[in-house]
Structures are given as C-alpha cells and as structure tokens.
Design a protein around this motif. Structure first.
Motif, mmCIF file in Angstrom:
data_model
loop_
_atom_site.group_PDB
_atom_site.id
_atom_site.type_symbol
_atom_site.label_atom_id
_atom_site.label_comp_id
_atom_site.label_asym_id
_atom_site.label_seq_id
_atom_site.Cartn_x
_atom_site.Cartn_y
_atom_site.Cartn_z
ATOM 1 N N ARG A 12 3.904 -28.637 -31.954
ATOM 2 C CA ARG A 12 5.258 -29.390 -31.749
ATOM 3 C C ARG A 12 5.965 -29.153 -30.509
ATOM 4 N NH1 ARG A 12 10.238 -30.516 -36.124
ATOM 5 N NH2 ARG A 12 10.962 -31.961 -35.088
ATOM 6 N N HIS A 13 6.122 -27.855 -30.296
ATOM 7 C CA HIS A 13 7.056 -27.421 -29.281
ATOM 8 C C HIS A 13 5.979 -26.989 -28.297
ATOM 9 C CE1 HIS A 13 9.738 -27.053 -32.887
ATOM 10 N NE2 HIS A 13 10.826 -27.570 -31.861
ATOM 11 N N GLY A 14 4.944 -27.125 -28.102
ATOM 12 C CA GLY A 14 3.991 -26.544 -27.126
ATOM 13 C C GLY A 14 4.100 -25.244 -26.522
ATOM 14 N N THR A 15 4.026 -24.251 -27.688
ATOM 15 C CA THR A 15 3.960 -22.945 -27.369
ATOM 16 C C THR A 15 3.089 -22.268 -28.172
ATOM 17 O OG1 THR A 15 5.674 -22.546 -29.034
ATOM 18 C CG2 THR A 15 6.479 -23.063 -26.820
ATOM 19 N N LEU A 16 2.581 -21.070 -27.558
ATOM 20 C CA LEU A 16 1.779 -20.207 -28.334
ATOM 21 C C LEU A 16 2.044 -18.625 -27.725
ATOM 22 C CD1 LEU A 16 -1.830 -20.573 -27.184
ATOM 23 C CD2 LEU A 16 -0.105 -21.551 -26.005
ATOM 24 N N CYS A 17 1.618 -17.908 -28.636
ATOM 25 C CA CYS A 17 1.583 -16.391 -28.078
ATOM 26 C C CYS A 17 0.445 -15.678 -28.814
ATOM 27 C CB CYS A 17 2.923 -15.859 -28.416
ATOM 28 S SG CYS A 17 3.173 -15.715 -30.357
ATOM 29 N N GLY A 18 0.213 -14.430 -28.162
ATOM 30 C CA GLY A 18 -0.804 -13.610 -28.593
ATOM 31 C C GLY A 18 -0.867 -12.248 -27.964
#
Length: 198
Positions: free
Chosen positions: A48-54
């Motif tokens: 929804r907010h166009g983010t990801l992390c890892g």
C-alpha cells in the motif's frame, strides 16, 4: 489519466520469502571479476505504501573475513508512492540508463523518459521494479571491505520469482549485477541466519 492501484500481492514478494543468487563485480582495469554468493530475506513488505525491507548476506567476499550481512530498505515503483526517478540518490539520466538494462522496461521507456512514467499503471505489469538501499551493517563494521553508499535498481519477475538488479554507486565498479531466485528456504523447515535489528 488511468486509475492506479498498488501491485497485487504476490507470495514471492512477501515477509519471510528468501532468495539466493550471486552478485558479480567486474573490477575494470584489474582484469578480475568477483562473484559473491548472496542470500536475501524479506523482513517487511507494505504494498500500500510501496515499501519493503530485509537483510542481505554476502558470502565469499575476498576483503571480508566472514560473511557480510546488511539491512536494507526498499521502494516499490508503483507510480503512487514512488516513480522511476530516484530523486535522492541519482539523476534522471542515471535512472534511465539503469532501468533500460532490463528488457521488460523497453515498452515503458518512452513514457518514463517523457514524464517519469507517472501515467503508467504498473499494478498488472509482469514485473515489479524496486530500489533497495542498504542502511547499515549487521554483523561487521564499516571497515569490512564493502561499501553501502550506493543502492540497487531491481526488476522482480512475477512469472518465475527471479530478481535481477544492478548496483549503482558512482565510486564503485559500474553495473555490478545481482541475480536472485526465490527459494522455499524457511518455508518448509529449512533455516536462515536470524539477526535482530535494534
């Protein structure tokens, strides 16, 4: 202007998904190419907010005594939250040069060149375009022999779960290529190194 929606969820682009592959570093002038084994784990994903992390773990890096683990944050190009133009880390010419290295980007190039591709609805596109920026080292210090000053341009295939990318840092070897494939690691009893981020 067509209505735009966030990319539909994909089980291969979700929390817990692991990827494995290589990063190729060509030291031009040194006649030497390095090939590191790379493991990636998605720790968070918010379409929804166009983010990801890892986390990203690089093994067999010549300058490092052990594997090097970094934490990264990413932007999903959805033309709602993030466009193909990076703004903070690169200029439009650099963006177009890197995105154009992905064959799936060819039909989008003209629109992106015109206005950043703001009118393109990427929700149903066969590929998801992303940028990943490593934020800090997890298990080593900044003198480990690697830099995290740059970021990755990435193209994720919804069809086969592969990720292809290029690392950009004006002070590093150009077009370092990252190739990853989705694995079932961690989803059927296998384990992945666990790190706590504080």
């Amino acid at each position: 202007m067509p209505s735009r929606t966030s990319p539909p969820s994909c089980t291969l682009l979700s929390v817990g998904q692991a990827f494995v592959g290589t990063q190729n570093v060509d030291h031009s002038g040194a006649m030497k190419e390095e090939r590191w084994t790379v493991h990636v784990r998605i720790q968070g994903c918010d379409l929804r907010h166009g983010t990801l992390c890892g986390s990203m773990e690089a093994l067999n890096v010549p300058a490092a005594e052990s594997s090097v683990v970094t934490f990264w944050e990413g932007e999903i190009i959805d033309n709602i939250n993030h466009t193909f133009f990076t703004e903070d880390w690169a200029n439009p010419d650099t963006d177009l040069k890197h995105w154009s290295r992905f064959p799936s980007f060819a039909p989008l190039r003209e629109a992106v060149n015109r206005d950043g591709g703001k009118g393109i609805d990427l929700a149903r596109h066969s590929h998801v375009y992303m940028r990943w920026k490593e934020k800090f080292f997890v298990n080593v210090g900044p003198d480990c022999g690697l830099t995290i000053a740059g970021f990755y341009y990435l193209c994720f295939s919804r069809v086969d779960g592969t990720i292809r990318g290029f690392y950009y840092d004006p002070n590093s070897s150009p077009y370092q290529q990252l190739e990853l494939r989705a694995t079932t690691e961690g989803r059927n009893g296998h384990s992945f190194g666990c790190y706590e981020f504080r």
